[in-house]
Design a protein around this motif. Structure first.
Motif, PDB file in Angstrom:
ATOM      1  N   ALA A 342      41.022  14.027  34.193  1.00 19.43           N
ATOM      2  CA  ALA A 342      41.201  15.346  34.793  1.00 19.43           C
ATOM      3  C   ALA A 342      40.624  16.435  33.900  1.00 19.43           C
ATOM      4  CB  ALA A 342      42.681  15.598  35.046  1.00 19.43           C
ATOM      5  N   THR A 346      37.444  18.862  34.830  1.00 20.34           N
ATOM      6  CA  THR A 346      37.638  20.308  34.879  1.00 20.34           C
ATOM      7  C   THR A 346      36.678  21.038  33.944  1.00 20.34           C
ATOM      8  OG1 THR A 346      39.980  19.962  35.379  1.00 20.34           O
ATOM      9  CG2 THR A 346      39.339  22.150  34.622  1.00 20.34           C
ATOM     10  N   PRO A 428      44.545  23.500  37.729  1.00 19.44           N
ATOM     11  CA  PRO A 428      43.680  22.475  38.348  1.00 19.44           C
ATOM     12  C   PRO A 428      43.758  21.132  37.643  1.00 19.44           C
ATOM     13  CG  PRO A 428      42.361  24.111  37.195  1.00 19.44           C
ATOM     14  CD  PRO A 428      43.749  24.640  37.242  1.00 19.44           C
ATOM     15  N   LEU A 432      44.885  17.812  39.609  1.00 22.65           N
ATOM     16  CA  LEU A 432      43.971  16.669  39.630  1.00 22.65           C
ATOM     17  C   LEU A 432      44.647  15.429  39.056  1.00 22.65           C
ATOM     18  CD1 LEU A 432      41.151  16.007  40.554  1.00 22.65           C
ATOM     19  CD2 LEU A 432      40.282  16.688  38.328  1.00 22.65           C
ATOM     20  N   VAL A 473      35.265  10.466  42.870  1.00 20.70           N
ATOM     21  CA  VAL A 473      35.886  11.711  42.384  1.00 20.70           C
ATOM     22  C   VAL A 473      35.138  12.237  41.163  1.00 20.70           C
ATOM     23  CG1 VAL A 473      38.001  12.715  41.471  1.00 20.70           C
ATOM     24  CG2 VAL A 473      38.120  11.050  43.308  1.00 20.70           C
ATOM     25  N   SER A 477      33.192  15.801  40.810  1.00 23.08           N
ATOM     26  CA  SER A 477      33.547  16.786  39.785  1.00 23.08           C
ATOM     27  C   SER A 477      32.333  17.453  39.173  1.00 23.08           C
ATOM     28  CB  SER A 477      34.369  16.110  38.684  1.00 23.08           C
ATOM     29  OG  SER A 477      33.565  15.215  37.926  1.00 23.08           O
ATOM     30  N   ALA A 481      35.680  21.401  39.830  1.00 27.67           N
ATOM     31  CA  ALA A 481      37.001  20.780  39.887  1.00 27.67           C
ATOM     32  C   ALA A 481      37.579  20.817  41.294  1.00 27.67           C
ATOM     33  CB  ALA A 481      37.942  21.483  38.902  1.00 27.67           C
ATOM     34  N   ALA A 484      36.283  17.893  43.209  1.00 26.93           N
ATOM     35  CA  ALA A 484      36.932  16.657  42.788  1.00 26.93           C
ATOM     36  C   ALA A 484      38.327  16.540  43.389  1.00 26.93           C
ATOM     37  CB  ALA A 484      37.014  16.613  41.258  1.00 26.93           C
ATOM     38  N   LEU A 485      39.067  17.645  43.399  1.00 23.34           N
ATOM     39  CA  LEU A 485      40.411  17.627  43.978  1.00 23.34           C
ATOM     40  C   LEU A 485      40.363  17.364  45.477  1.00 23.34           C
ATOM     41  CD1 LEU A 485      43.413  17.999  43.434  1.00 23.34           C
ATOM     42  CD2 LEU A 485      43.112  20.449  43.781  1.00 23.34           C
ATOM     43  N   ALA A 488      39.567  13.646  46.009  1.00 19.48           N
ATOM     44  CA  ALA A 488      40.730  12.799  45.750  1.00 19.48           C
ATOM     45  C   ALA A 488      41.747  12.900  46.888  1.00 19.48           C
ATOM     46  CB  ALA A 488      41.370  13.196  44.423  1.00 19.48           C
TER      47      ALA A 488
END
Length: 500
Positions: A342, A346, A428, A432, A473, A477, A481, A484-485, A488
């Motif tokens: 994570a 980020t 974030p 994540l 993911v 990213s 971020a 990516a979130l 996911a």
């Protein structure tokens, strides 16, 4: 006569240890198509030398690549922040080593003997001789591995790599010898005082680890001054190591050999199965767990499970309470794998760092996750599984709820703290972390042998889906971020629908 007998015992142990090393090397090189005992002509020896050179060059190039990735990470974080991070890690690494070694040596005696050694050497060698041979085997490995880690920290701090390597090696040796000195009191104490000595040892290890953890920031701030002294600071640490070594060696002379032999039962069993870990790590862990359970067999209280949907949850809680070692697997995911990913997603330090984390994450998924242990056990018991009034998704959620709660708390706390330490927004990172934890937990539902999930002709398993999901993911990213979130969350929804 006494000195000659002791010297003979020490020489016997050294020769035996050399044979152990040769047997291990023979097994490992056999996978490469050669046998160092049977194939001894010139061409065979040349091929074996070629293999050694090839592996040495491959390791050197791999380490150089890791140094390059660490350099990219330093450029992404900035010189000042990366230096602070390196100093903090130089304090935390010996702290973690001290606690890990201390707990291991207090659970089992540090004077280790395999099954053949117990049979043939128990009445011949003395405990101080075992201590010397163990140090000759372990300390060079610890020093080499620590020196490589110190070089990586020196690259992060953009400082002299040799000085950082020597400092890290000296500090890790201090942690190892301190843990050894503390744990040997258990082997020296008499039968009536052994439990008290074990408790005192655990208290010393826990208090030392906690004190170093609380003082990590001030000690990290003092490290630049200590490292500015150059080799003198390393010499001071090595002198402390010699003092600890002398104390531990003196304690080893009074160890109870009968207790040492009895306490080596589990280690001897693990040693006989050590190569199984290379082939099937899950079977190796299960065999070790069963052996430990047979040794520690005692009356257990009867757990009363709650009715309805709380029955699988209470069953999972009971399983977690009866398997404390499962916490290590949960914390490895919640405190290391997920928060690191994570944070990388980020901060976006570079494609190389992201790919490095993805490779490590996919390799860690080769072993079944502890998040789905109870669910897999329920699915294996077909007689009970057919009587459970729960669907696959519902049973997975209920069985994994206690383990998932531990992982979510650990990853959220570590991710938020790490994000605040590097100056990033914790929100974030924590979100994540939670999304990745839930995604990995749901991927365990694909290991149900009764209801396999297929995508066309491809059979989806927890490992395959987890690896593909983390790669997806991780690639998302690179755009940010938020992407990516969202990726996911989308995968969580799709997997939940597939498991219904």
């Amino acid at each position: 006569m006494g000195g000659g007998a002791r010297g003979a015992g020490l020489r016997t142990l050294v020769r035996l240890e050399r044979r152990h090393v040769r047997a291990n090397a023979r097994f490992l090189l056999f996978a490469a198509g050669t046998d160092i005992d049977e194939e001894r002509d010139f061409l065979d020896r040349a091929y074996q030398l070629y293999l050694l050179i090839f592996m040495a060059v491959a390791l050197a190039l791999s380490f150089a690549q890791v140094l390059d990735i660490v350099g990219q990470l330093r450029e992404g974080l900035g010189a000042e922040l990366s230096a602070q991070l390196a100093h903090l890690l130089l304090v935390l690494a010996p702290t973690a080593g001290l606690v890990a070694w201390g707990v291991s040596d207090l659970r089992e005696t540090p004077l280790r003997l395999t099954a053949p050694d117990i049979t043939w050497l128990a009445r011949v060698v003395r405990p101080e001789e075992l201590f010397v041979v163990r140090l000759l085997r372990d300390l060079p490995v610890i020093a080499l591995a620590s020196a490589l880690g110190g070089a990586l920290l020196g690259e992060i701090a953009s400082d002299h790599l040799g000085l950082w390597a020597a400092a890290c090696a000296a500090l890790m040796l201090t942690a190892r010898l301190f843990a050894l000195d503390t744990a040997l009191s258990r082997s020296v104490a008499g039968p009536r005082r052994r439990r008290a000595a074990t408790v005192v040892g655990f208290v010393i290890v826990a208090a030392s680890g906690l004190a170093l953890l609380l003082a990590a920031a001030p000690l990290a701030a003092l490290l630049p001054r200590a490292l500015s002294l150059g080799a003198y600071s390393v010499v001071v640490v090595l002198l402390a190591d010699l003092l600890l070594l002398g104390t531990a060696g003196n304690k080893s002379c009074y160890a109870d050999m009968a207790f040492v032999i009895d306490d080596n039962e589990l280690y001897a069993a693990r040693s006989s199965l050590r190569f199984l870990a290379l082939v099937d790590a899950g079977a190796y862990k299960e065999a070790c767990r069963r052996r430990r359970a047979r040794r520690n067999r005692r009356a257990r209280r009867t757990w009363r499970f709650r009715p309805g949907r709380l029955a699988p949850v209470s069953h999972a809680l009971a399983t977690l309470a009866r398997r404390p070692s499962a916490l290590l697997g949960l914390l490895s995911v919640g405190c290391l794998l997920v928060p690191m990913g994570a944070l990388v997603m980020t901060l976006r330090p570079g494609v190389g760092v992201t790919l490095c984390w993805l490779v490590c994450a996919c390799l860690s998924l080769r072993e079944p996750l502890e998040l789905g242990h109870v669910f897999r056990e329920d699915c294996r018991n077909r007689l009970v599984r057919s009587l459970l009034p729960f669907g696959r998704l519902e049973l997975l959620v209920l069985d994994a709820l206690p383990a998932l709660a531990v992982t979510l708390v650990a990853s959220g706390a570590v991710g938020g703290f790490a994000a605040a330490a590097v100056g990033a927004d914790p929100a974030p990172v924590v979100l994540l972390c939670c999304a990745l934890d839930v995604l990995l937990a749901l991927s365990c539902g694909l290991d149900d042998p009764v209801a396999p999930v297929r995508l066309g002709s491809v059979l989806l398993t927890g490992f395959s889906f987890g690896a593909v999901a983390l790669v997806a993911v991780g690639l998302a990213s690179l755009l940010g971020a938020a992407f990516a979130l969202a990726c996911a969350a989308l995968l969580v929804v799709l997997l939940a629908r597939a498991l219904r």
